[in-house]
Scaffold this motif. Structure first.
Motif, short mmCIF file in Angstrom:
data_model
loop_
_atom_site.label_atom_id
_atom_site.label_comp_id
_atom_site.label_asym_id
_atom_site.label_seq_id
_atom_site.Cartn_x
_atom_site.Cartn_y
_atom_site.Cartn_z
N ARG A 152 40.33 -31.16 -9.33
CA ARG A 152 39.08 -30.15 -9.66
C ARG A 152 38.11 -31.04 -10.27
O ARG A 152 36.83 -30.67 -10.07
CB ARG A 152 39.47 -29.19 -10.17
N THR A 153 38.33 -31.84 -11.28
CA THR A 153 37.58 -32.62 -12.00
C THR A 153 36.52 -33.45 -11.27
O THR A 153 35.57 -33.87 -11.98
CB THR A 153 38.18 -33.21 -13.09
N SER A 154 36.88 -33.85 -10.23
CA SER A 154 36.12 -34.93 -9.26
C SER A 154 35.18 -34.03 -8.22
O SER A 154 34.38 -34.48 -7.29
CB SER A 154 36.90 -35.76 -8.41
N LEU A 155 35.20 -32.65 -8.26
CA LEU A 155 34.29 -31.88 -7.73
C LEU A 155 32.89 -31.61 -8.45
O LEU A 155 33.09 -30.87 -9.52
CB LEU A 155 34.83 -30.79 -7.17
N GLN A 156 31.97 -31.85 -8.02
CA GLN A 156 30.58 -31.59 -8.82
C GLN A 156 29.94 -30.19 -8.46
O GLN A 156 29.61 -29.48 -9.19
CB GLN A 156 29.37 -32.70 -8.64
N THR A 157 29.61 -30.12 -7.31
CA THR A 157 29.10 -28.93 -6.73
C THR A 157 29.76 -28.61 -5.30
O THR A 157 30.11 -29.19 -4.58
CB THR A 157 27.36 -28.78 -6.58
N VAL A 158 29.91 -27.22 -5.11
CA VAL A 158 30.40 -26.56 -3.98
C VAL A 158 29.19 -25.58 -3.48
O VAL A 158 28.96 -24.47 -4.24
CB VAL A 158 31.76 -25.98 -4.18
N GLU A 159 28.67 -25.86 -2.48
CA GLU A 159 27.37 -24.90 -2.17
C GLU A 159 27.64 -24.31 -0.66
O GLU A 159 27.96 -25.05 0.48
CB GLU A 159 26.04 -25.85 -2.02
N LEU A 160 27.53 -23.14 -0.47
CA LEU A 160 27.59 -22.42 0.87
C LEU A 160 26.33 -22.83 1.49
O LEU A 160 25.18 -22.38 1.05
CB LEU A 160 27.73 -20.84 0.72
N ARG A 161 26.40 -23.06 2.70
CA ARG A 161 25.10 -23.40 3.57
C ARG A 161 25.31 -22.27 4.68
O ARG A 161 26.16 -21.83 5.48
CB ARG A 161 25.27 -24.76 4.40
N ASN A 162 23.93 -21.47 4.80
CA ASN A 162 23.68 -20.23 5.76
C ASN A 162 23.33 -20.72 6.93
O ASN A 162 22.94 -19.57 7.80
CB ASN A 162 23.20 -19.23 4.89
N PHE A 163 22.81 -21.75 7.41
CA PHE A 163 21.84 -21.99 8.58
C PHE A 163 22.84 -21.92 9.75
O PHE A 163 23.90 -22.22 9.61
CB PHE A 163 21.53 -23.47 8.50
N LYS A 164 22.11 -20.97 10.68
CA LYS A 164 22.90 -20.84 12.02
C LYS A 164 24.08 -19.74 11.69
O LYS A 164 24.04 -18.52 11.27
CB LYS A 164 22.99 -21.72 12.81
N ARG A 165 25.37 -20.37 12.19
CA ARG A 165 26.70 -19.47 12.01
C ARG A 165 26.88 -19.02 10.41
O ARG A 165 27.62 -18.03 10.32
CB ARG A 165 27.69 -20.47 12.59
N GLY A 166 26.21 -19.77 9.55
CA GLY A 166 26.73 -19.41 8.16
C GLY A 166 28.23 -19.52 7.92
O GLY A 166 28.76 -18.86 7.20
N GLN A 167 28.76 -20.79 8.27
CA GLN A 167 30.31 -20.94 8.17
C GLN A 167 30.44 -22.22 7.35
O GLN A 167 31.41 -22.42 7.12
CB GLN A 167 30.74 -21.03 9.54
N ASP A 168 29.52 -23.05 6.96
CA ASP A 168 29.39 -24.19 6.51
C ASP A 168 29.60 -24.33 4.73
O ASP A 168 29.05 -23.43 4.10
CB ASP A 168 28.42 -25.18 6.99
N THR A 169 30.24 -25.25 4.26
CA THR A 169 30.41 -25.40 2.85
C THR A 169 30.10 -26.86 2.78
O THR A 169 30.74 -27.74 3.28
CB THR A 169 31.80 -25.11 2.49
N LYS A 170 29.18 -27.21 1.65
CA LYS A 170 28.94 -28.42 1.41
C LYS A 170 29.41 -28.76 -0.01
O LYS A 170 29.34 -28.15 -1.14
CB LYS A 170 27.44 -28.90 1.25
N ILE A 171 30.23 -29.89 -0.12
CA ILE A 171 31.06 -30.21 -1.34
C ILE A 171 30.63 -31.72 -1.82
O ILE A 171 30.56 -32.64 -1.02
CB ILE A 171 32.65 -30.25 -0.94
N VAL A 172 29.86 -31.43 -2.99
CA VAL A 172 29.49 -32.76 -3.53
C VAL A 172 30.46 -33.38 -4.66
O VAL A 172 30.89 -32.29 -5.54
CB VAL A 172 28.24 -32.52 -4.41
#
Length: 308
Positions: A178-198
């Motif tokens: 978990r310490t190697s995860l910087q951001t977790v962002e929900l993406r709502n374009f179109k289906r609204g099912q995506d998650t961006k993990i930085v």
């Protein structure tokens, strides 16, 4: 079932289906790309990956196909939200509605191109398993699940037999602390099912969960703080309700997680690995109680309490 299990002393939080996302805007519909930071295609550079499909984006407003220019330098902005204190490290994140919208967050990455991996050489995102790619590992034959614990994010996979939902024999594919995860962002374009993990090195991936409940679990356990209330800090009535609910679940049910909801009531969730199914992962066994320890009926719930 032969399910992956965490180490002794490590807490299993949830499990949900996950895969690389798929473009939804007309120019990139049904497609996805793997890019370096110069927007060059890197799928043939990824170690151990089998050959996959090659896509060509469509020109906006035209049926004429065009090939995206390799090497075009395009800046990528990272939306860094407020930092949330989490067990195992600090992860910034956004947890907006999953209703879907026709307004892209980033047209360069959602309309004109659709990278699901953005990674310079040697970065974390390049280590992700190829089995996450629907173009290389169709869901009709193989499934991939994200398993989240209080220490790490794990990816497992298994052969899928239609109609045999409990026939799961996990292959361990990948993990990240978990310490190697910087951001977790929900993406709502179109289906609204995506998650961006930085990741902590700036590389990122865009993943999709096929159900809204699955995406909510990513939100609950990767974005929201893991501020569970220890059972000994509950009132006797609250603790009895939590433990009674857990006892009514499967024989392998874990100690219940209790968390105060924004409405002021308390969410009780129980993980029982034996209830895992191929299509939905862990079902999210949960209920809600008020401050007096009374389990709330559906009519008494706040709408947000139904998120699983």
């Amino acid at each position: 079932m032969d399910l992956w299990q965490p180490d002794t002393g490590e807490t299993l939080l949830t499990r949900t289906p996950i895969m690389f996302a798929t473009g939804a805007a007309a120019p990139v519909g049904g497609m996805r790309w793997f890019r370096d930071t110069y927007r060059a295609d890197i799928q043939n550079e990824l170690e151990g990956w089998p050959e996959g499909p090659t896509y060509t984006a469509r020109s906006a407003g035209s049926s004429t196909a065009r090939t995206l220019v390799k090497g075009a330098v395009v800046g990528i902005g990272l939306a860094i939200g407020a930092f949330l204190s989490m067990h195992g490290g600090n992860i910034a994140g956004t947890s907006t509605s999953n209703a879907g919208t026709n307004v892209p967050d980033n047209p360069a990455d959602e309309v004109h191109d659709f990278p699901v991996m953005w990674a310079a050489p040697g970065t974390i995102a390049r280590t992700l398993p190829w089995q996450l790619d629907p173009g290389r590992s169709p869901a009709q034959r193989y499934r991939t699940h994200a398993v989240i614990t209080d220490r790490r994010l794990v990816i497992v996979g298994f052969d899928y037999v239609k109609g045999a939902e409990d026939f799961i024999h996990d292959d361990f594919l990948w993990e990240i602390p978990r310490t190697s995860l910087q951001t977790v962002e929900l993406r709502n374009f179109k289906r609204g099912q995506d998650t961006k993990i930085v990741f902590s090195d700036g590389s990122w991936c865009r993943l999709s969960s096929p159900t809204s409940a699955g995406r909510e679990r990513l939100t609950r356990y990767l974005i929201e703080p893991l501020d569970f209330i220890p059972l000994e800090q509950l009132t006797p009535a609250q603790r009895k309700t939590a433990e009674t609910f857990a006892a009514a679940q499967a024989a392998d049910a874990q100690t219940p997680f209790v968390k105060r909801n924004p409405c002021g009531c308390f969410r009780i969730e129980v993980v029982a690995p034996s209830t895992t199914v191929a299509t939905f992962g862990h079902p999210g066994l949960n209920t809600t109680m008020d401050s007096d320890g009374k389990e709330l009926t559906p009519m008494e719930h706040h709408p947000q309490d139904f998120l699983t």
